[in-house]
Structure formats: C-alpha cells, structure tokens
Design an enzyme around this catalytic site. Structure first.
Site, PDB file in Angstrom:
ATOM      1  N   HIS A 191      59.528  25.451  64.702  1.00  0.00           N
ATOM      2  CA  HIS A 191      58.809  24.191  64.423  1.00  0.00           C
ATOM      3  C   HIS A 191      58.849  23.249  65.621  1.00  0.00           C
ATOM      4  CE1 HIS A 191      58.051  24.898  60.117  1.00  0.00           C
ATOM      5  NE2 HIS A 191      59.167  25.585  60.153  1.00  0.00           N
ATOM      6  N   ASP A 228      65.339  26.107  60.333  1.00  0.00           N
ATOM      7  CA  ASP A 228      64.649  26.954  59.350  1.00  0.00           C
ATOM      8  C   ASP A 228      63.563  27.788  60.024  1.00  0.00           C
ATOM      9  OD1 ASP A 228      63.346  24.456  59.867  1.00  0.00           O
ATOM     10  OD2 ASP A 228      61.895  24.973  58.298  1.00  0.00           O
ATOM     11  N   GLU A 229      63.178  28.835  59.337  1.00  0.00           N
ATOM     12  CA  GLU A 229      62.019  29.643  59.690  1.00  0.00           C
ATOM     13  C   GLU A 229      62.005  30.075  61.161  1.00  0.00           C
ATOM     14  OE1 GLU A 229      58.718  28.744  56.481  1.00  0.00           O
ATOM     15  OE2 GLU A 229      58.836  27.084  57.891  1.00  0.00           O
ATOM     16  N   VAL A 230      63.126  30.647  61.600  1.00  0.00           N
ATOM     17  CA  VAL A 230      63.173  31.242  62.939  1.00  0.00           C
ATOM     18  C   VAL A 230      62.703  32.685  62.799  1.00  0.00           C
ATOM     19  CG1 VAL A 230      64.654  31.822  64.896  1.00  0.00           C
ATOM     20  CG2 VAL A 230      65.073  29.732  63.570  1.00  0.00           C
TER      21      VAL A 230
END
Lengths: 557, 557
Positions: A252, A321-323
């Site tokens: 992100h 988050d969301e790696v």
C-alpha cells in the site's frame, strides 16, 4: 416548536450499573442552568462543560421548569486536582478501566434537584457528561424537560473502542472528520484510527519529506497540513478520543512511491528487466524495497517525525497488511538477497522487513500496531506489538484468525465483523451488534489480551457526501458492544434504543440514517439540522442554525 | 481557485447524434454572457435561462476568455411562438419523441462563437440547455473555459424516464424533493413518481378529507400542504418533469385507515369476530373493504380532488400491488359477498375492486397507472391502463413478469431491475446500467408498448439524511439507459463518464457519492458545495455559498 425533539432518556451505550427511580426533577430554564466544578484550570474539562451547554442540549427549544417539581439547575462535575486527572495529557491506551470510569447521581430534595458526576480523570468526566445529556427526556406535551433520580456507576468493557477512517481513497475534509469525532463521542468511542495515506493518495504533509504530499496528494489543496492534523488531534483529545495515525508499509505504498520511486521494489515482469509489469500478476513496481538500506533510513526519519512531532499517541499503526509476494518472486535481485541471507522462504523477507521496522519504531520510542497479516504468513514479531484482526467473511470465518493471534500471545483488536463499508440492504447493524470480540472457547489469559476493536470504513466508495449517514448510527452497534457489559441488552431491545439514539444524533446535527420506518421530530420538515457545537468559540454553527430556520421559512411561505 | 472544477465536456446521458470538431471557442466573461430567445413571454423558458446562468455554470470561478480564440457570449434558444411550444402547459406523457427533442449547434467565425438550441417545445429547449451546460470544459491550467464546435440532434429513446420516491416510510422535506428534481433534470429524467402515502404515514393534506393527514401523518408538522404539492409540481414542470402522484389501494392503506377505519376490511382471526388478528397470517384490519359501497364513494370523492385540483398530470398511480388474500379469506362476510356475486375465486374480489376503481378514475377524467400485481393474479383490467413491473430478483427473474404484461397488450414501465433501495457493496450502478427494458425476444408491436421505466427508492431505510447520495449518481445509470440509444456506450466507457458526471453533480451542490477511488476538485477540501440554484428569485443559495466559503476560511485558519 412542539413535537418530541429532546433526547428520550434512553442510554446508548448502556452503562455498567444503572438504578433509576420513578421520581423526577425538572430542568431549569436557560438562564439558571450551569455546570460547576472545583477543579482548577482544567481546560479540557472547561471546554467539555461549554460543549454540553444548555444550547447544545435544547437548541432553540423553549424550556419551562415544571410546577411543583424540584428544579435541577446545577450539574457538579468533580475530578481530582492534580496530574492524575489527566487534564494536561492526551488520552492514551490504559488497560485500567477506571481511566474512563465515572459515577453519576441525580438526587433531589423538596425544591431542588442535584446532579453530580465524579470521575478520576477528565476522560471519565466527559463520558459522564454524555450520559447526563442522554438522561434528559420530555413528554412532548409541555416545554418541560426531566431527569429521573438516578445512580450510575459506569466504565467500559474494553479500553480500545475505535473507528478507522480512510482519507486516501477519497479525501475527507477536516470539518467532516470533526463531525465524525463529535458523533464518536456521543457513542463513547475513544480511538480514531486514521488510515491517512495509501496507494491512491498521500494527503499527509510531512515536514521532513514535503515531496510526499506535493507529489502524492490528489490535488495540492487536498492535503492535511501539520496544523490540520494537530487541530484534529486536539479536537479528538477534547472528547477523550485518541488519534492513532496509520502509515501502512511495506505494501500500500504507491503513495510514498510518487515522491520516492526508489523506495519501491522493481518487479521483473519479463524476467530480466527491473521495473516491468506482468499484469495481472504484478505491476512494474510494488511494495517497499526490503533489500535497500535507504528504505530503513527513510522509515527511521519519517517515523521519527511522526512519533516525536506529530502523534500525541504512544501508538503508531504500521499497517503491514497485504504483502503479496508476486513482485518479489519475480525479482532475481530478491532471490540473490535471499541467498545472501540464507532465506529459503519469501516470508523470511517479510519477517526481515517487519522486524527491522518494528525495531525502528521502538528505538524512536513509539509503540506499534499492525494488521494481522504477518502473523498469518508465519512472521513472528515481538510480543509488544498490538495486532488488529481484519480478515474473515461469510465463507471464511474470522474466529480462527483471531484465535491464531491470541495463541501467539499478542494483544489484539478485532475489526473483521465491523467493516462498515460492506453495505447491505436492511438492518445490517444487527450483525455488527451481535459480533463479540471475546470468543467463547478462549482462556481467561487470552481474553485479557483482547483490548477491544475497531469499526472500519474503507473509502473506495465513501467521501464527504455519504460518510456521516454511512457511519451513524450503525457504528453505535460496535460502540455499545465494546462499552457495555456483554449480554446487557438484546438485539431487539437495542433496536429501539438505537433508533432513539439516532434521533438524538439528528437533534445534534449528525445526519444519521434511519434504521427502520418512522420519524424523529418536527424539524425533519425542513431537512437536516445543522451541527450545533462549540468550535473553540466561533459562532458559525449558530449562524447556520439561523439560516436553517430562515430557509425553512422561505420554503413554507 | 485552481484545479479542475468545471464540467469536463463529457455528456450524460449520451445524445442520439453528436458530431464534435476539434476546433474550439472560448466562453466569455460573466459580464458579456447571456441567453437570447425570440419567443415571447415563455415564463418556463425564461426561468430555465435564469437557472442555467453563468453563476450556475461557473459558480465563483474566475473566467477569462481565451486569447486568439473566437468568444462565445450569446446562446440562442429558439422554440416556436404559439401553443405548440408548451409554454403554458405542464409536461405530459407524449409518445412522439419530438416532444423533448432539440438541436444544438456550436459554430464560429474568426472572432465569434455561436451557440444555438432549437426545439419544438420548451421541454426540448430545457434538455438542450442541460446538454449545452455539459459541453463546457477547461484544461485546468488557466481560467479559460471552452466548448468545441458541435452538432447535436437529440431526443429520448423512451418517453417515460422516471424516479419513484417514497415519503410515507420517512417524511422527505420539500427542499430535499426540490434537490431530487434538480438533479433529475441534470440527468434528463422526466417523471417524478411520488409514492406519497402508505401504511406507515399519510403526509398528504387532502382538502376534501383533512382528517387523513391530521390522523395519518407522523406528526402534525410532517405534512405536504396543498401549497407544498403545488410548489413541487411547478418546480418539476420548470424542469420538464411530470409529477405522478400515487395513492396506493386497496392494500397499503393503513394510512387511510387511521382517519377512516371503516374503509378497511375487518379480518376474522378467530373465525367469528370481525376485527380480530391471526398473527402472522393477517392483522385485525387489512386492505380496503371491497364490499362496502362507501369505499367506492370515498375513492370517487378523493380521486376527484386529486384529478381535478391537485395533479397536473393526466395520470394518477393507483398502486394495486400486494393485495394479499389472507384477511379476505378469513372473513365470512367476504365469503357471502362472493356467493352473492357468484365469485368462485378470491381474485374475482380483487378484479371487482380493480375494475370499479379504474372505472371511477376514467369517469373523473384521469388516466391510471398500476403496479403489475393484478395482471399477475389473473385480474384483467382495461387496456388503457399503464402497468408498472416491479417484481423480480436474483432468483426470480423479472423478464417473465414483463413478458406477461406485454402479452396482455398493456403499455408497460419497467422498475424491477432498478430498485435503488437494495444497496450492495461496490459498483452496483453497473447492473442498473446493463438492464434494458426491451427484451430481445419480444415483437416490434410489444416493444412499442414499452414506455420506459422508473428507478425506485423505497424509503424504509431512506430519509433526508441519505437520499441524495443514495440516488446520485446511480440513478444516472437508469437515466442514460432510458434516454440514449441502446448500445450507445459500454459499461466500461460509461464508468468514466458517470464519474465525470458525478463531479459535475458535486459542482452543482448535489452530494452525489463516489463510484470509485479519486477526487473531483479542490472544493472537496471544505466539504460539500451548497446548492446553487435560482429558487424563484430568492437568494438563500448565494448566502449559503458565502457561508460555505466563510466556514472554509474558519477551518483552515
């Protein structure tokens, strides 16, 4: 003005202990109504007393004290003199629930009513003032307003009762965030988690790296200057609300990348050239570059500004988050980095980044919150990190995610079941209300790791046009779940109280949407009442109110 | 003020024929900009020209004519002199699509631009003005605003492009309905279907039966006086929008029943006593009483008021939906009535009621629209009724309902796929956009029976707090489907234009919610721009604008 425009005397959220007598006292007319305190120079309290003014409670209603009834004209608010009252502090995460506790008694003799709020801290006093304001009711047949003789002892079930907003998918005006904070305080919420930047835009103005917002903001005007952030942190503090800033890395981060492209890992979409995409698997550049020392130097400098100069909270949310590994997997440079470090799995790269940044923030003196993804991927951060659980949906229950974090021994915040952006037709607040962060199968020790939770409103489809009715009154379901004792109410009972609470929000100028058929009060004839709020002494809201009335007259004639 | 706050020159809905040159003209400064017409005394047109004023187009922007460009300072608007221009009429359902057609040409010579709108009726001219307003664009780098040389020939695909609102589940302020009408006109919609009363409340003030709202309104203030209804009908007319009032019977009539309980059929919950409930099968009283002559006398008197004194439209919506038989089936009185009339099936009772009321309205001189339920139940009304199809969902496709009505030879309006109250996460406008009222398997003759359709926003969870962002820009998907030629755009193309259209709506003060990530213009810094609209010469909106700016200044300092 007639009708039933005054708060109905029901409480939201419900207090811990509440004894209510059928004997009543009548609220005095405007001229004689006042708050009184013996604490010296507590500016936060003084501003709170000003906010809960007679005008705030009754707006332009005509209020006549009842005949033959004891009259309540003074509300006493007591906190200790001295540093323990927190008057000079910003609210913090304090697990001792006395931190926000208060006692409220309303009593009377033959002619006089007496209201008294006693708290250890100014934050408790602010919660008590909100409760007092909600106890006032009217029978709608006169201009008389009443409170019952009452004894309330109240404190929250959880110390962290938050709401996450997202100002990166869409810019949120400062005035709208103010209104969010006001309405949060009417729900006794105490943490604004501000997801301030993301891939889409970087509205946060960094003094250290001004290029970030210069290149990353949607428009030069759509930014939060240091003074805006400070203003909102102070505005929140006045309501006993912490502001936790989130700067999400290593994913992100396209927002960072606009000013500092070198921070981002080049992907090898064609297998040989850095910075090539392989859609839809990965873009040309993705995720912070975990191999480059400059990444860590940048993060140290950036987080130093946040911890030392921007945030007033001990905690900073670091995202994590969301790696997704596709880009890293495409890179021969990452492969070499892994060989050099004897890493055999991609998650070790993530662990490497996570560990270094968590170490960074600790060295600076900050405390980290992260999303639960690293735990999920097998990364093992230090135990002092707070982990926020967000995954889970109808086909993928959230409970196992929560359990895994608790088994890891981490302090935890729940958000999975409180994603207010996932809208549905109907009484969707009920599923928020029925979600409890304490799982029935966990140990006492694990339950003690649960600090509370946060409603989350991601802003792909949310901006100033719809954020307030989308949040309110639904977020109240989360607020009561986190403040009131478990099982203190049923959903059926909560429905009627939440409906009354939404009317109270409307009366205070919050455009809270309806939860079923019906109406609140006659002012609906003319639209939404404007905010009535003391904004550090300016009188714009009063002007708005006058104009509202003027426009109402223009419409009907 | 910088940024890109002006309409982007894309059109919503798309016109029938559009030729655009790359050669441009520049809009003149405020002082020299004007509309011109040779038609005499067309007050509706004059008010439209006032509405599309320079201030409306540009608000407080500084506009500088471009150097070395032809300057457009006059927009000519021509309609015929004489009754065919409709200046003295209220818009009606006219199947000849020329009724709303217009030609728009923007041309130039070396120094001057020329814009000319030609239409047969004032309604066409109003559509042309909206198109002209949307053609203006700016490059955001100067204060210059442009239009391209353009030839547009435009008319709608369907003559009925409606939106249904519901003021019975929640009261809607007149000012909110005004804003709905304004934003409808920005989408070239032409029918407001006003579901004004229902079980929950009866806000409509009848001059003949004032008890209806006295006993049926939520509060004495939450009513629509005759002057309110007249104001809104005139407000709509000024925008070429018909107002079709719905008075739904024989079901959905608890609102009538509050003043006139004898209108409602007593149910026999215990089998013997009239007015007894049998929950959850039926209540104690349900549905108009089809046996009682007083019901028809009442309806005749009530509808006479509506047709002769209230509505300016030829059509009245009579509802007729959701007539559930449980109560009637419980009644020995209904059973006797059926025997006396040699009815063997309950639907004959419904047929009896339907026929008599349809006959009533015809005798009064009104034309009926009904929901499709009677057709579904086997009732066969006269062919001159317009039938609105509303049933259908994910598991029960709407197409067969539509086909059945068309096979019956009825003119039809589609609403099934345009229920905006059934909210979902994400890009839900796409399914509205992709729904077409012309089914591929129907005959040309059947296709000619399709008059268009209506988006519907039932108000169980909707009121002034959320109606505008819930409607806009989503309802635009329905508007373009009903105005523009089928297949004139793809959903992917429409997405970008709809996003630009939503920015245009924001610029005009409509709080239209976002359809994906991003931003519109720098005014988002301060919240939602207020309405800018000429409201019959009053200047409140300008005051609001000044106040908006003042509050912006207060926030940033």
């Amino acid at each position: 003005m007639n009708g039933n425009p005054s708060p109905p005397g029901s409480l939201w959220p419900l207090p811990k202990f509440w004894t209510k007598s059928s004997s009543i006292v009548s609220i005095s007319a405007k001229e004689s109504f006042s708050y009184k305190t013996t604490v010296n120079d507590c500016e936060v309290l003084n501003r709170a007393l000003k906010r809960y003014s007679w005008e705030f409670l009754f707006r332009n209603l005509s209020v006549t004290p009842g005949n033959h009834l004891p009259i309540l004209s003074t509300v006493e608010v007591e906190i200790s003199n001295g540093s323990e009252n927190q008057c000079d502090a910003y609210p913090q995460l304090v697990k001792d629930l006395e931190y926000e506790a208060y006692n409220l008694t309303i009593s009377k003799d033959a002619t006089e009513g007496r209201a008294r709020i006693v708290a250890k801290t100014v934050w408790g006093a602010i919660r008590g003032l909100e409760t007092f304001s909600q106890l006032i009711w009217t029978n709608g047949e006169s201009n008389q307003h009443f409170v019952n003789e009452t004894v309330i002892t109240d404190y929250p079930r959880f110390p962290h009762r938050g709401l996450m907003i997202d100002s990166a998918r869409h810019f949120l005006p400062v005035s709208i965030i103010e209104q969010v904070l006001e309405a949060m305080s009417y729900n006794k919420m105490n943490v604004l988690h501000w997801h301030i930047v993301d891939d889409q835009s970087f509205p946060f103005v960094s003094a250290t790296f001004p290029e970030l917002s210069k290149k990353g903001a949607y428009l030069p005007e759509l930014i939060y200057e240091p003074s805006d952030v400070k203003h909102l942190i102070d505005f929140a503090r006045d309501r006993g609300i912490r502001v936790v800033l989130e700067f999400d890395t290593p994913g992100h981060t396209q927002g960072f990348g606009k000013a500092f492209p070198n921070l981002i890992t080049p992907c090898f979409g064609d297998g040989v050239s850095p910075g090539t995409a392989n859609y839809p698997i990965h873009a040309a550049y993705e995720i912070f570059n975990p191999m480059d020392e400059n990444t860590y130097t940048f993060m140290t400098e950036f987080l130093t500004e946040i911890v030392k100069n921007v945030s007033k909270d001990q905690y900073v949310h670091l995202g994590m988050d969301e790696v997704y590994y596709a880009c890293w997997q495409s890179s021969p440079v990452i492969a070499e980095f892994m060989r050099n470090n004897s890493f055999t799995e991609m998650k070790e790269v993530q662990q490497y980044y996570t560990e270094r940044v968590l170490e960074n923030i600790k060295n600076i003196g900050g405390h980290p919150i992260i999303w639960h993804d690293p735990i999920e991927f097998g990364v093992v951060p230090d135990k002092d990190v707070i982990v926020q659980v967000w995954k889970g949906n109808d086909t993928d229950p959230w409970e196992p995610y929560m359990e895994r974090v608790l088994k890891g021994g981490y302090q935890v915040l729940l958000s999975s079941c409180w994603y207010l952006n996932y809208i549905n037709y109907g009484e969707s607040w009920k599923k928020y209300y029925e979600c409890d962060p304490i799982l029935p199968n966990i140990t006492i020790e694990e339950a003690n790791l649960v600090l509370g939770g946060e409603a989350a409103l991601w802003a792909e489809y949310v901006d100033a046009t719809n954020i307030l009715p989308r949040l309110f009154p639904f977020v109240g379901a989360v607020a009561e779940r986190l403040w009131s004792p478990a099982n203190s109410s049923t959903t059926a009972d909560a429905k009627h109280r939440l409906d009354e609470h939404r009317c109270r929000l409307l009366w205070r100028g919050v455009p809270a949407q309806p939860i079923y058929n019906g109406y609140c009060h006659m002012t609906e004839k003319y639209g939404i009442l404007p905010r009535v709020e003391y904004s550090y002494g300016n009188t714009i809201s009063v002007t708005f109110l006058l104009l509202f009335m003027a426009s109402a007259v223009a419409i009907i004639h």
